[in-house]
Design a protein around this motif. Structure first.
Motif, mmCIF file in Angstrom:
data_model
loop_
_atom_site.group_PDB
_atom_site.id
_atom_site.type_symbol
_atom_site.label_atom_id
_atom_site.label_comp_id
_atom_site.label_asym_id
_atom_site.label_seq_id
_atom_site.Cartn_x
_atom_site.Cartn_y
_atom_site.Cartn_z
ATOM 1 N N ALA A 161 0.925 -1.068 0.071
ATOM 2 C CA ALA A 161 0.066 0.052 0.140
ATOM 3 C C ALA A 161 0.834 1.243 0.084
ATOM 4 O O ALA A 161 1.920 1.127 0.378
ATOM 5 C CB ALA A 161 -0.955 -0.109 1.430
ATOM 6 N N ALA A 162 0.320 2.371 -0.471
ATOM 7 C CA ALA A 162 0.986 3.600 -0.437
ATOM 8 C C ALA A 162 1.723 3.888 1.067
ATOM 9 O O ALA A 162 0.837 3.563 2.111
ATOM 10 C CB ALA A 162 0.064 4.696 -0.822
ATOM 11 N N GLY A 163 2.675 4.334 1.280
ATOM 12 C CA GLY A 163 3.165 4.769 2.483
ATOM 13 C C GLY A 163 4.725 4.797 2.509
ATOM 14 O O GLY A 163 5.419 4.690 1.382
ATOM 15 N N SER A 164 5.143 5.059 3.693
ATOM 16 C CA SER A 164 6.732 5.423 3.725
ATOM 17 C C SER A 164 6.953 4.121 4.501
ATOM 18 O O SER A 164 6.758 3.849 5.674
ATOM 19 C CB SER A 164 7.101 6.559 4.590
ATOM 20 O OG SER A 164 8.379 6.598 4.767
ATOM 21 N N TYR A 165 7.930 3.346 3.836
ATOM 22 C CA TYR A 165 8.292 1.910 4.445
ATOM 23 C C TYR A 165 9.780 2.113 5.051
ATOM 24 O O TYR A 165 10.685 2.416 4.391
ATOM 25 C CB TYR A 165 8.372 0.957 3.500
ATOM 26 C CG TYR A 165 7.240 0.455 2.809
ATOM 27 C CD1 TYR A 165 6.476 -0.606 3.469
ATOM 28 C CD2 TYR A 165 6.129 1.266 2.133
ATOM 29 C CE1 TYR A 165 5.146 -1.126 2.985
ATOM 30 C CE2 TYR A 165 4.833 0.777 1.792
ATOM 31 C CZ TYR A 165 4.565 -0.458 2.303
ATOM 32 O OH TYR A 165 3.045 -0.846 1.642
ATOM 33 N N THR A 166 9.939 1.432 6.131
ATOM 34 C CA THR A 166 11.289 1.559 6.880
ATOM 35 C C THR A 166 11.690 0.322 7.541
ATOM 36 O O THR A 166 10.780 -0.487 7.838
ATOM 37 C CB THR A 166 11.468 2.905 7.720
ATOM 38 O OG1 THR A 166 10.360 2.467 9.002
ATOM 39 C CG2 THR A 166 11.137 4.011 7.395
ATOM 40 N N ASP A 167 12.791 0.014 7.864
ATOM 41 C CA ASP A 167 13.309 -1.101 8.654
ATOM 42 C C ASP A 167 14.701 -0.793 9.331
ATOM 43 O O ASP A 167 15.249 0.438 8.726
ATOM 44 C CB ASP A 167 13.491 -2.295 7.737
ATOM 45 C CG ASP A 167 13.620 -3.647 8.607
ATOM 46 O OD1 ASP A 167 13.511 -3.576 9.603
ATOM 47 O OD2 ASP A 167 14.191 -4.482 8.041
ATOM 48 N N THR A 168 15.170 -1.393 10.192
ATOM 49 C CA THR A 168 16.569 -0.952 11.026
ATOM 50 C C THR A 168 17.175 -2.455 10.985
ATOM 51 O O THR A 168 16.761 -3.224 11.691
ATOM 52 C CB THR A 168 16.070 -0.342 12.363
ATOM 53 O OG1 THR A 168 15.300 0.618 12.310
ATOM 54 C CG2 THR A 168 17.287 -0.197 13.097
ATOM 55 N N ILE A 169 18.128 -2.267 10.545
ATOM 56 C CA ILE A 169 19.165 -3.452 10.360
ATOM 57 C C ILE A 169 20.395 -3.105 11.320
ATOM 58 O O ILE A 169 21.048 -1.997 11.296
ATOM 59 C CB ILE A 169 19.844 -3.782 8.809
ATOM 60 C CG1 ILE A 169 18.865 -3.803 8.002
ATOM 61 C CG2 ILE A 169 21.303 -4.654 8.996
ATOM 62 C CD1 ILE A 169 18.190 -5.411 7.986
ATOM 63 N N THR A 170 20.723 -4.064 12.375
ATOM 64 C CA THR A 170 21.911 -3.975 13.086
ATOM 65 C C THR A 170 23.232 -4.523 12.255
ATOM 66 O O THR A 170 22.941 -5.820 11.940
ATOM 67 C CB THR A 170 21.482 -4.770 14.401
ATOM 68 O OG1 THR A 170 20.190 -4.245 14.896
ATOM 69 C CG2 THR A 170 22.527 -4.570 15.503
ATOM 70 N N ILE A 171 24.101 -3.821 12.365
ATOM 71 C CA ILE A 171 25.487 -4.211 11.614
ATOM 72 C C ILE A 171 26.194 -4.395 12.884
ATOM 73 O O ILE A 171 26.517 -3.800 13.837
ATOM 74 C CB ILE A 171 25.966 -3.097 10.946
ATOM 75 C CG1 ILE A 171 24.942 -2.636 9.894
ATOM 76 C CG2 ILE A 171 27.159 -3.545 10.050
ATOM 77 C CD1 ILE A 171 25.134 -1.527 8.987
ATOM 78 N N ALA A 172 27.174 -5.799 12.706
ATOM 79 C CA ALA A 172 28.255 -5.736 13.846
ATOM 80 C C ALA A 172 29.522 -6.123 13.231
ATOM 81 O O ALA A 172 29.613 -6.646 12.239
ATOM 82 C CB ALA A 172 27.689 -7.134 14.599
ATOM 83 N N LEU A 173 30.452 -5.824 13.997
ATOM 84 C CA LEU A 173 31.842 -5.937 13.597
ATOM 85 C C LEU A 173 32.566 -6.652 14.777
ATOM 86 O O LEU A 173 32.561 -6.158 15.644
ATOM 87 C CB LEU A 173 32.530 -4.516 13.363
ATOM 88 C CG LEU A 173 33.935 -4.562 13.166
ATOM 89 C CD1 LEU A 173 34.475 -5.610 11.868
ATOM 90 C CD2 LEU A 173 34.610 -3.339 12.846
ATOM 91 N N ASP A 174 32.741 -7.813 14.283
ATOM 92 C CA ASP A 174 33.602 -8.514 15.535
ATOM 93 C C ASP A 174 35.063 -8.750 15.109
ATOM 94 O O ASP A 174 35.409 -8.813 14.127
ATOM 95 C CB ASP A 174 33.142 -10.093 15.476
ATOM 96 C CG ASP A 174 31.742 -10.234 16.129
ATOM 97 O OD1 ASP A 174 31.594 -9.439 17.029
ATOM 98 O OD2 ASP A 174 31.353 -11.397 15.917
ATOM 99 N N TYR A 175 35.860 -8.284 16.102
ATOM 100 C CA TYR A 175 37.402 -8.288 15.932
ATOM 101 C C TYR A 175 38.205 -8.645 17.082
ATOM 102 O O TYR A 175 37.680 -9.040 18.170
ATOM 103 C CB TYR A 175 38.005 -7.079 15.449
ATOM 104 C CG TYR A 175 37.640 -6.091 16.693
ATOM 105 C CD1 TYR A 175 38.480 -5.518 17.760
ATOM 106 C CD2 TYR A 175 36.323 -5.172 16.560
ATOM 107 C CE1 TYR A 175 38.216 -4.568 18.342
ATOM 108 C CE2 TYR A 175 36.163 -4.148 17.633
ATOM 109 C CZ TYR A 175 36.858 -3.772 18.583
ATOM 110 O OH TYR A 175 36.760 -2.969 19.539
#
Length: 175
Positions: A161-175
């Motif tokens: 449907a019409a609208g503003s679509y969003t998501d949040t991805i969590t990025i991780a850096l293991d070292y």
């Protein structure tokens, strides 16, 4: 007193003081040495940031229904030289289970109850999904290293449907 007598008295007094001072200086017969260790520690450290992944406008009625919507973003890492790491990411806040061999979930952007399916890849051929199992290696040099994020919104999602679509991805850096 004449100048020469004054000079003679100063010279005599100076000689007397110098000879007295030299009698008080210790005379050393032997020398011993010791080593002093000097050290510093450099801890492995990394910093990371990313640009936003913006797909722009999606054709929800299917005028271009055979065309996926493509976009890229950048993850920048800077790590202490000699520090190797791995960058991985989750499926996002709006993921749904998908029972297909080799894939654990669907990534979705949401607008209320509606969802728009998309995926993130490690390569421009869009063949390797970027998740917990598929990672990108970071070989630290002390300079910023940019990793490109490749993504697509799948074509022909006619129920969006019409609208503003969003998501949040969590990025991780293991070292």
């Amino acid at each position: 007193m004449s100048i020469s007598q004054r000079f003679l008295k100063i010279l005599t007094l100076s000689a007397l003081l110098i000879s007295t001072a030299s009698l008080n200086l210790p005379a050393y017969a032997f020398t011993t040495t010791a080593d002093m260790n000097v050290s510093a520690d450099i801890n492995a450290t990394c910093i990371m940031n990313s640009t936003n992944l913006d797909f722009g406008d999606y054709d929800a009625i299917g005028i271009n229904k055979s065309n996926d919507l493509l976009a890229t973003a950048t993850i920048s890492t800077t790590c202490t030289p000699g520090t190797n790491g791995s960058v991985y990411m989750n499926y996002g806040k709006h993921s749904t289970p998908k029972f297909r061999k080799g894939k654990r979930a669907n990534r979705n952007m949401a607008s209320g109850e509606y969802k728009l399916n998309y995926e993130i890849y490690t390569d421009k051929e869009l063949s390797s999904i970027w998740d917990f199992l598929h990672i990108k290696a970071v070989i630290a040099s002390g300079s910023s290293e940019d990793l490109t994020v490749y993504a697509k919104v799948f074509a022909n999602q006619l129920k969006a449907a019409a609208g503003s679509y969003t998501d949040t991805i969590t990025i991780a850096l293991d070292y």
